[in-house]
Design a protein around this motif. Structure first.
Motif, mmCIF file in Angstrom:
data_model
loop_
_atom_site.group_PDB
_atom_site.id
_atom_site.type_symbol
_atom_site.label_atom_id
_atom_site.label_comp_id
_atom_site.label_asym_id
_atom_site.label_seq_id
_atom_site.Cartn_x
_atom_site.Cartn_y
_atom_site.Cartn_z
ATOM 1 N N TYR A 136 -1.097 -8.999 -6.701
ATOM 2 C CA TYR A 136 -1.872 -9.746 -5.710
ATOM 3 C C TYR A 136 -1.412 -9.442 -4.283
ATOM 4 N N MET A 137 -0.153 -9.664 -3.985
ATOM 5 C CA MET A 137 0.344 -9.421 -2.621
ATOM 6 C C MET A 137 0.286 -7.940 -2.249
ATOM 7 N N PRO A 138 0.651 -7.020 -3.144
ATOM 8 C CA PRO A 138 0.493 -5.604 -2.801
ATOM 9 C C PRO A 138 -0.962 -5.246 -2.464
ATOM 10 N N GLY A 193 1.368 -0.265 0.373
ATOM 11 C CA GLY A 193 1.122 -1.534 -0.304
ATOM 12 C C GLY A 193 2.090 -1.774 -1.445
ATOM 13 N N ILE A 194 2.729 -0.731 -1.920
ATOM 14 C CA ILE A 194 3.668 -0.866 -3.033
ATOM 15 C C ILE A 194 5.090 -0.893 -2.471
ATOM 16 N N GLY A 195 5.767 -2.006 -2.700
ATOM 17 C CA GLY A 195 7.125 -2.165 -2.203
ATOM 18 C C GLY A 195 8.142 -2.192 -3.327
ATOM 19 N N GLU A 196 9.367 -2.465 -2.955
ATOM 20 C CA GLU A 196 10.495 -2.415 -3.885
ATOM 21 C C GLU A 196 10.315 -3.363 -5.078
ATOM 22 N N ALA A 197 9.880 -4.580 -4.831
ATOM 23 C CA ALA A 197 9.728 -5.549 -5.925
ATOM 24 C C ALA A 197 8.631 -5.118 -6.895
ATOM 25 N N ILE A 228 -4.955 -3.617 1.497
ATOM 26 C CA ILE A 228 -6.212 -3.819 2.219
ATOM 27 C C ILE A 228 -6.019 -3.540 3.710
ATOM 28 N N ARG A 229 -4.823 -3.782 4.207
ATOM 29 C CA ARG A 229 -4.552 -3.559 5.634
ATOM 30 C C ARG A 229 -4.011 -2.176 5.951
ATOM 31 N N TYR A 230 -3.303 -1.532 4.996
ATOM 32 C CA TYR A 230 -2.582 -0.307 5.335
ATOM 33 C C TYR A 230 -2.889 0.917 4.462
ATOM 34 N N ASN A 231 -3.632 0.752 3.375
ATOM 35 C CA ASN A 231 -3.922 1.868 2.476
ATOM 36 C C ASN A 231 -5.357 2.316 2.745
#
Length: 166
Positions: free
Chosen positions: A103-105, A43-47, A110-113
């Motif tokens: 918000y987006m993370p 859920g945590i990406g580069e940005a 919710i889908r992948y963690n």
């Protein structure tokens, strides 16, 4: 044509800025280490990593994950007065832009963690409002970030929520 040229120029500037941010993180051993730890959290990406590294600073300045969540603006707040008891909301007295960065993370988490997926299912079964579930996911994500950075160990779903497959 003029507008397309302008959009192209802005896109180049954004790409150059993103590249510079990556270079700054790569050039600093401590930030590079923290980035590598954060990348292990689904859920945590580069940005989001760039925002976390820029805003959080030294994680040890927070006494707990709850303190960090409150600083981000994700602490629950009960609205009540006398006999009136309203609903619980997130406290919006802190950093709105930082809160928005989660918000987006949270939606991705919710889908992948796995631990956040488990919490999401539990809250859905309890008929909680979807906005409240997303806010809870954002808060849990901040707690996970705190744990990973404080311990210096990569994220493992089994440790975050025992009984959950990694």
């Amino acid at each position: 044509e003029h507008i397309n040229d302008h959009v192209e120029e802005l896109t180049k500037q954004m790409d150059a800025t993103k590249k510079r941010i990556r270079e700054l993180i790569d050039d600093d051993p401590d930030m590079r280490k923290r980035r590598n730890l954060l990348q292990t959290i689904p859920g945590i990406g580069e940005a989001t990593i760039a925002v976390i590294l820029a805003e959080f600073g030294d994680i040890t300045r927070f006494t707990s994950a709850k303190a960090l969540a409150a600083w981000v603006g994700l602490a629950p707040r009960l609205v009540q007065s006398g006999k009136y008891r309203g609903r619980t909301m997130i406290c919006r007295t802190s950093r709105g832009k930082l809160r928005k960065a989660f918000y987006m993370p949270a939606l991705v988490a919710i889908r992948y963690n796995a631990p956040i997926m488990q919490m999401h299912e539990r809250l859905l079964a309890a008929h909680k409002p979807k906005k409240a579930i997303v806010a809870a996911a954002m808060r849990k994500l901040v707690h996970i970030i705190y744990g990973v950075l404080k311990s210096g160990t990569p994220f493992e779903a089994k440790k975050a929520a025992p009984g959950v497959a990694n």
